[in-house]
Design a protein around this motif. Structure first.
Motif, PDB file in Angstrom:
ATOM      1  N   TYR A 105       6.624  11.162   1.706  1.00 34.44           N
ATOM      2  CA  TYR A 105       6.741  11.800   0.385  1.00 34.44           C
ATOM      3  C   TYR A 105       5.379  11.958  -0.274  1.00 34.44           C
ATOM      4  O   TYR A 105       5.030  13.048  -0.761  1.00 34.44           O
ATOM      5  N   ALA A 106       4.581  10.881  -0.287  1.00 30.41           N
ATOM      6  CA  ALA A 106       3.270  10.935  -0.939  1.00 30.41           C
ATOM      7  C   ALA A 106       2.366  11.950  -0.256  1.00 30.41           C
ATOM      8  O   ALA A 106       1.646  12.708  -0.915  1.00 30.41           O
ATOM      9  N   ALA A 107       2.396  11.968   1.083  1.00 27.26           N
ATOM     10  CA  ALA A 107       1.561  12.922   1.818  1.00 27.26           C
ATOM     11  C   ALA A 107       1.994  14.355   1.575  1.00 27.26           C
ATOM     12  O   ALA A 107       1.166  15.254   1.390  1.00 27.26           O
ATOM     13  N   ALA A 108       3.300  14.582   1.563  1.00 25.76           N
ATOM     14  CA  ALA A 108       3.812  15.930   1.311  1.00 25.76           C
ATOM     15  C   ALA A 108       3.482  16.388  -0.102  1.00 25.76           C
ATOM     16  O   ALA A 108       3.164  17.563  -0.339  1.00 25.76           O
ATOM     17  N   SER A 109       3.527  15.464  -1.059  1.00 21.21           N
ATOM     18  CA  SER A 109       3.186  15.803  -2.447  1.00 21.21           C
ATOM     19  C   SER A 109       1.725  16.224  -2.573  1.00 21.21           C
ATOM     20  O   SER A 109       1.380  17.048  -3.426  1.00 21.21           O
ATOM     21  N   ASP A 110       0.871  15.662  -1.719  1.00 19.18           N
ATOM     22  CA  ASP A 110      -0.557  16.017  -1.726  1.00 19.18           C
ATOM     23  C   ASP A 110      -0.862  17.223  -0.850  1.00 19.18           C
ATOM     24  O   ASP A 110      -2.024  17.615  -0.717  1.00 19.18           O
ATOM     25  N   GLY A 111       0.161  17.780  -0.215  1.00 22.49           N
ATOM     26  CA  GLY A 111      -0.036  18.947   0.645  1.00 22.49           C
ATOM     27  C   GLY A 111      -0.492  18.623   2.052  1.00 22.49           C
ATOM     28  O   GLY A 111      -0.971  19.501   2.767  1.00 22.49           O
ATOM     29  N   LYS A 119      17.841  10.457  -9.902  1.00 21.97           N
ATOM     30  CA  LYS A 119      17.316   9.097  -9.733  1.00 21.97           C
ATOM     31  C   LYS A 119      15.823   9.083  -9.399  1.00 21.97           C
ATOM     32  O   LYS A 119      15.207   8.012  -9.360  1.00 21.97           O
ATOM     33  N   HIS A 120      15.276  10.259  -9.105  1.00 18.22           N
ATOM     34  CA  HIS A 120      13.820  10.439  -8.966  1.00 18.22           C
ATOM     35  C   HIS A 120      13.185   9.532  -7.910  1.00 18.22           C
ATOM     36  O   HIS A 120      12.184   8.859  -8.162  1.00 18.22           O
ATOM     37  N   PHE A 121      13.752   9.486  -6.721  1.00 21.01           N
ATOM     38  CA  PHE A 121      13.141   8.794  -5.600  1.00 21.01           C
ATOM     39  C   PHE A 121      13.136   9.752  -4.400  1.00 21.01           C
ATOM     40  O   PHE A 121      13.916  10.712  -4.361  1.00 21.01           O
ATOM     41  N   PRO A 122      12.262   9.533  -3.408  1.00 26.15           N
ATOM     42  CA  PRO A 122      12.122  10.464  -2.275  1.00 26.15           C
ATOM     43  C   PRO A 122      13.290  10.347  -1.293  1.00 26.15           C
ATOM     44  O   PRO A 122      13.175   9.724  -0.237  1.00 26.15           O
ATOM     45  N   TYR A 123      14.378  10.987  -1.617  1.00 29.44           N
ATOM     46  CA  TYR A 123      15.610  10.815  -0.833  1.00 29.44           C
ATOM     47  C   TYR A 123      15.525  11.484   0.538  1.00 29.44           C
ATOM     48  O   TYR A 123      16.106  10.979   1.513  1.00 29.44           O
ATOM     49  N   VAL A 124      14.814  12.608   0.656  1.00 30.29           N
ATOM     50  CA  VAL A 124      14.690  13.273   1.961  1.00 30.29           C
ATOM     51  C   VAL A 124      13.951  12.370   2.940  1.00 30.29           C
ATOM     52  O   VAL A 124      14.365  12.179   4.093  1.00 30.29           O
ATOM     53  N   SER A 125      12.854  11.783   2.487  1.00 29.61           N
ATOM     54  CA  SER A 125      12.075  10.876   3.321  1.00 29.61           C
ATOM     55  C   SER A 125      12.897   9.655   3.725  1.00 29.61           C
ATOM     56  O   SER A 125      12.872   9.223   4.882  1.00 29.61           O
ATOM     57  N   LEU A 126      13.640   9.106   2.779  1.00 29.50           N
ATOM     58  CA  LEU A 126      14.487   7.937   3.045  1.00 29.50           C
ATOM     59  C   LEU A 126      15.542   8.262   4.098  1.00 29.50           C
ATOM     60  O   LEU A 126      15.733   7.513   5.065  1.00 29.50           O
ATOM     61  N   LEU A 127      16.237   9.381   3.926  1.00 28.02           N
ATOM     62  CA  LEU A 127      17.304   9.756   4.854  1.00 28.02           C
ATOM     63  C   LEU A 127      16.746  10.086   6.241  1.00 28.02           C
ATOM     64  O   LEU A 127      17.381   9.777   7.259  1.00 28.02           O
ATOM     65  N   TYR A 128      15.571  10.702   6.281  1.00 30.15           N
ATOM     66  CA  TYR A 128      14.961  11.025   7.578  1.00 30.15           C
ATOM     67  C   TYR A 128      14.637   9.751   8.363  1.00 30.15           C
ATOM     68  O   TYR A 128      14.990   9.625   9.544  1.00 30.15           O
ATOM     69  N   ILE A 129      13.945   8.803   7.725  1.00 30.50           N
ATOM     70  CA  ILE A 129      13.546   7.575   8.414  1.00 30.50           C
ATOM     71  C   ILE A 129      14.764   6.782   8.851  1.00 30.50           C
ATOM     72  O   ILE A 129      14.826   6.267   9.977  1.00 30.50           O
ATOM     73  N   ALA A 130      15.761   6.685   7.974  1.00 31.00           N
ATOM     74  CA  ALA A 130      16.977   5.953   8.330  1.00 31.00           C
ATOM     75  C   ALA A 130      17.721   6.645   9.470  1.00 31.00           C
ATOM     76  O   ALA A 130      18.224   5.987  10.393  1.00 31.00           O
ATOM     77  N   GLY A 131      17.785   7.967   9.433  1.00 31.91           N
ATOM     78  CA  GLY A 131      18.479   8.710  10.476  1.00 31.91           C
ATOM     79  C   GLY A 131      17.829   8.537  11.840  1.00 31.91           C
ATOM     80  O   GLY A 131      18.508   8.295  12.849  1.00 31.91           O
ATOM     81  N   CYS A 170       0.822  -1.217   0.000  1.00 37.98           N
ATOM     82  CA  CYS A 170       0.000   0.000   0.000  1.00 37.98           C
ATOM     83  C   CYS A 170       0.853   1.262   0.000  1.00 37.98           C
ATOM     84  O   CYS A 170       0.440   2.304  -0.513  1.00 37.98           O
ATOM     85  N   HIS A 171       2.040   1.179   0.591  1.00 38.28           N
ATOM     86  CA  HIS A 171       2.919   2.338   0.651  1.00 38.28           C
ATOM     87  C   HIS A 171       3.543   2.657  -0.706  1.00 38.28           C
ATOM     88  O   HIS A 171       4.114   3.728  -0.905  1.00 38.28           O
ATOM     89  N   LEU A 172       3.456   1.719  -1.635  1.00 38.06           N
ATOM     90  CA  LEU A 172       4.063   1.896  -2.962  1.00 38.06           C
ATOM     91  C   LEU A 172       3.008   2.110  -4.039  1.00 38.06           C
ATOM     92  O   LEU A 172       3.277   1.925  -5.220  1.00 38.06           O
TER      93      LEU A 172
END
Length: 353
Positions: free
Chosen positions: A220-226, A239-251, A129-131
């Motif tokens: 990312y999806a929620a932020a894209s929808d405002g 590379k067109h992937f949500p890198y900020v979201s990825l780095l935040y969750i990993a951090g 569902c997340h994808l």
């Protein structure tokens, strides 16, 4: 508000999920390598960093990696199940000797505690569902994936447990930290046990790969929808992937892995999810049908609203079973409400100015 709260709790419990898997990996590694407490923490951090490196790619490349990880996972689990079936050594009964005393004293409490751990084991079933934005024909493939996942996990999970207690009595099994490794050692010897341990670690890594992949798409999806903080809507320039979201969750996962134990992370995850996500979504289904009717919805629910009522009852029971962590879940939800209204009021003031 509910949309924001869903992403808000996901942005906190998703790092907890990643941290729990990394901690579990580092603890199970002790069967192969003697590592102390601080070394386990270092291993957990290293695993999370490795996941980020693998996921810092286009979705097409990640898809190929996912298929490879899935194949190795299935082969390993089938090996364990077949091993128990072909080397059965124990005749057992799951029913307690004194059933009446058991029901009076401990059954419901034990069921709640076991339920929390079991739900944790099933949590990946809805990862698809997340994808949704990256799935072909999501109207058919997402529900199909969910049902296949639930049934597949049930068969494999029950098969694993049945296989293990066919070789090791449950009274003995509960004493081991490396139950699968001990199980393989009993039927195939020490060398095979080391190979199995390596494969178990591989499975843990594969599950974390899927978890971090899926959850990095939610903010990312929620932020894209405002509906969430704008910074999470950023995509990698090439590379067109949500890198900020990825780095935040990993951090944040690294922070949690260094701060909490495995038991604490598992219980905290369920306490957070139940109050906003599971109960909230159950109520959301009812509101959605009342507002738009059921004729235009792509999915049907048999015996509506009985499944919703039953679902909410079970989730409330499990929520209470998390004990003090229930307060943690409520606190995170309330904090999300406060942040939401602060942001809303701030945006309204800005527009007026």
């Amino acid at each position: 508000l509910m949309s924001f709260l869903f992403v808000w709790q996901t942005s906190i419990q998703a790092p907890l999920v990643v941290a729990s898997g990394a901690i579990g990996f580092s603890q199970y590694l002790r069967y192969l390598v003697p590592v102390d407490y601080m070394q386990q923490k270092a291993v957990a951090v290293f695993i999370i960093l490795m996941l980020v490196i693998l996921l810092y790619k286009r979705i097409e490349s990640i898809g190929r990696i996912s298929v490879f990880l899935w194949i190795v996972t299935i082969v390993t689990i089938v090996w364990i199940i077949v091993g128990g079936i072909t080397h059965k050594q124990v005749s057992y009964s799951f029913w307690p000797d004194d059933a009446n005393d058991f029901f009076k004293a401990a059954f419901w409490m034990a069921l709640g505690q076991a339920g929390v751990k079991t739900i944790y084991s099933y949590l990946g079933y809805y990862n698809v569902c997340h994808l949704g934005g990256e799935i072909k024909n999501p109207g058919k493939n997402i529900p199909r994936s969910i049902f296949i996942s639930v049934l597949g996990i049930a068969v494999l999970y029950l098969g694993l447990n049945w296989s293990i207690v066919s070789v090791i009595p449950w009274q003995e099994a509960q004493q081991y930290d490396f139950i699968v490794s001990v199980f393989i050692e009993k039927i195939y010897g020490g060398t095979a046990a080391k190979v199995a341990t390596a494969l178990i670690l591989f499975i843990a890594f594969a599950s974390l790969f899927a978890v971090l992949l899926g959850y990095s798409r939610v903010p990312y999806a929620a932020a894209s929808d405002g509906n969430f903080f704008k910074i999470f809507a950023r995509l990698h320039p090439t590379k067109h992937f949500p890198y900020v979201s990825l780095l935040y969750i990993a951090g944040l996962a690294i922070v949690f892995a260094l701060s909490f134990s495995l038991k604490q992370t598992i219980t905290a995850i369920l306490a957070m999810r139940i109050i906003v996500q599971f109960i909230g979504q159950s109520i959301g289904v009812v509101l959605l049908r009342r507002r738009y009717g059921s004729s235009t919805l792509p999915f049907k629910m048999w015996l509506f609203p009985l499944p919703v009522i039953l679902s909410i009852t079970v989730w409330l029971y499990l929520f209470v079973s998390t004990k003090w962590f229930a307060l943690w879940g409520i606190s995170i939800a309330l904090a999300g409400v406060v942040v939401y209204f602060l942001i809303t009021n701030s945006n309204s003031t800005t527009k007026e100015v």
